[in-house]
Design a protein around this motif. Structure first.
Motif, PDB file in Angstrom:
ATOM      1  N   GLU A  13       0.847  -1.191   0.000  1.00 12.65           N
ATOM      2  CA  GLU A  13       0.000   0.000   0.000  1.00 12.65           C
ATOM      3  C   GLU A  13       0.883   1.241   0.000  1.00 12.65           C
ATOM      4  O   GLU A  13       2.053   1.181   0.370  1.00 12.65           O
ATOM      5  CB  GLU A  13      -0.912   0.029   1.236  1.00 12.65           C
ATOM      6  CG  GLU A  13      -1.815  -1.173   1.402  1.00 12.65           C
ATOM      7  CD  GLU A  13      -2.961  -1.261   0.401  1.00 12.65           C
ATOM      8  OE1 GLU A  13      -3.070  -0.399  -0.506  1.00 12.65           O
ATOM      9  OE2 GLU A  13      -3.758  -2.211   0.517  1.00 12.65           O
ATOM     10  N   THR A  29      -3.790   4.042   0.462  1.00 10.83           N
ATOM     11  CA  THR A  29      -4.488   3.091  -0.405  1.00 10.83           C
ATOM     12  C   THR A  29      -4.919   1.883   0.416  1.00 10.83           C
ATOM     13  O   THR A  29      -4.367   1.609   1.480  1.00 10.83           O
ATOM     14  CB  THR A  29      -3.592   2.641  -1.575  1.00 10.83           C
ATOM     15  OG1 THR A  29      -2.411   2.016  -1.053  1.00 10.83           O
ATOM     16  CG2 THR A  29      -3.201   3.821  -2.463  1.00 10.83           C
ATOM     17  N   VAL A  60      -3.483   8.696  -6.338  1.00  5.57           N
ATOM     18  CA  VAL A  60      -4.356   8.841  -5.176  1.00  5.57           C
ATOM     19  C   VAL A  60      -4.372  10.306  -4.770  1.00  5.57           C
ATOM     20  O   VAL A  60      -3.326  10.974  -4.771  1.00  5.57           O
ATOM     21  CB  VAL A  60      -3.921   7.928  -3.998  1.00  5.57           C
ATOM     22  CG1 VAL A  60      -2.538   8.288  -3.495  1.00  5.57           C
ATOM     23  CG2 VAL A  60      -4.937   7.953  -2.872  1.00  5.57           C
ATOM     24  N   GLN A  65      -8.100  10.329  -0.244  1.00  3.53           N
ATOM     25  CA  GLN A  65      -7.660   8.940  -0.405  1.00  3.53           C
ATOM     26  C   GLN A  65      -8.406   8.231  -1.537  1.00  3.53           C
ATOM     27  O   GLN A  65      -8.521   7.011  -1.557  1.00  3.53           O
ATOM     28  CB  GLN A  65      -7.766   8.160   0.902  1.00  3.53           C
ATOM     29  CG  GLN A  65      -6.888   8.727   1.990  1.00  3.53           C
ATOM     30  CD  GLN A  65      -6.889   7.914   3.263  1.00  3.53           C
ATOM     31  OE1 GLN A  65      -7.487   6.841   3.349  1.00  3.53           O
ATOM     32  NE2 GLN A  65      -6.193   8.407   4.266  1.00  3.53           N
ATOM     33  N   VAL A  67      -8.572   6.792  -5.158  1.00  5.49           N
ATOM     34  CA  VAL A  67      -7.640   6.281  -6.157  1.00  5.49           C
ATOM     35  C   VAL A  67      -8.307   6.342  -7.532  1.00  5.49           C
ATOM     36  O   VAL A  67      -9.458   5.930  -7.697  1.00  5.49           O
ATOM     37  CB  VAL A  67      -7.222   4.828  -5.835  1.00  5.49           C
ATOM     38  CG1 VAL A  67      -6.346   4.262  -6.952  1.00  5.49           C
ATOM     39  CG2 VAL A  67      -6.493   4.776  -4.496  1.00  5.49           C
TER      40      VAL A  67
END
Length: 165
Positions: A13, A29, A60, A65, A67
């Motif tokens: 992540e 992520t 992102v 947050q 994506v």
């Protein structure tokens, strides 16, 4: 802030934290499905883009947050750059059996447009500091010579820097 890839959650992540290592890291992520490569900040520090093992280019939004998948190619997208105003991504879209194409992606319209035609090898897109020019390296200089052992054509120094407006 520093952006990095970590598997602290059990999957690869994107995380951020202050560059001095203080504070608690923030995971941006979630629900990773593959490896991520070379996260890079937008110049306004509001977004982070990366390529991945599933041949996608994504970014992102740090605040939300959220994506966004920019594009998916037949091979990994590893060669990309942000525009100085952080509103465009330029990237090399690799093709398995053709020459790659440099694409421009608008964050505002979420649309892409080809900046090159796919007739020559291209790499290393980079915007000018004012964002009005897109420079890239292309292999389109043909000055053949003959090899001394097999008498075949040899093409040396094919790459040069080009730009589009």
């Amino acid at each position: 802030m520093v952006a990095y890839v970590s598997d602290a959650s059990g999957e690869d992540e994107i995380w951020i934290r202050p560059q001095d290592g203080s504070g608690t890291p923030t995971r941006l992520t979630h629900n990773a499905d593959t490896y991520k490569y070379a996260p890079g900040w937008s110049p306004d520090s509001k977004r982070i883009a990366w390529g991945d093992k599933r041949n996608r280019l994504q970014y992102v939004d740090v605040a939300t947050q959220t994506v966004t998948v920019v594009d998916t190619a037949s091979l990994e997208i590893l060669d990309w750059t942000w525009s100085p105003d952080s509103q465009w991504l330029a990237y090399v879209q690799p093709e398995a059996r053709k020459f790659p194409v440099i694409q421009l992606y608008s964050l505002a319209s979420k649309e892409k447009v080809a900046a090159t035609d796919g007739w020559f090898g291209v790499s290393s897109p980079e915007f000018s500091s004012d964002g009005k020019l897109l420079f890239f390296v292309s292999e389109r200089t043909f000055n053949p010579t003959y090899g001394q052992t097999e008498w075949n054509h040899i093409y040396n120094d094919m790459a040069s820097v080009y730009f589009v407006t």
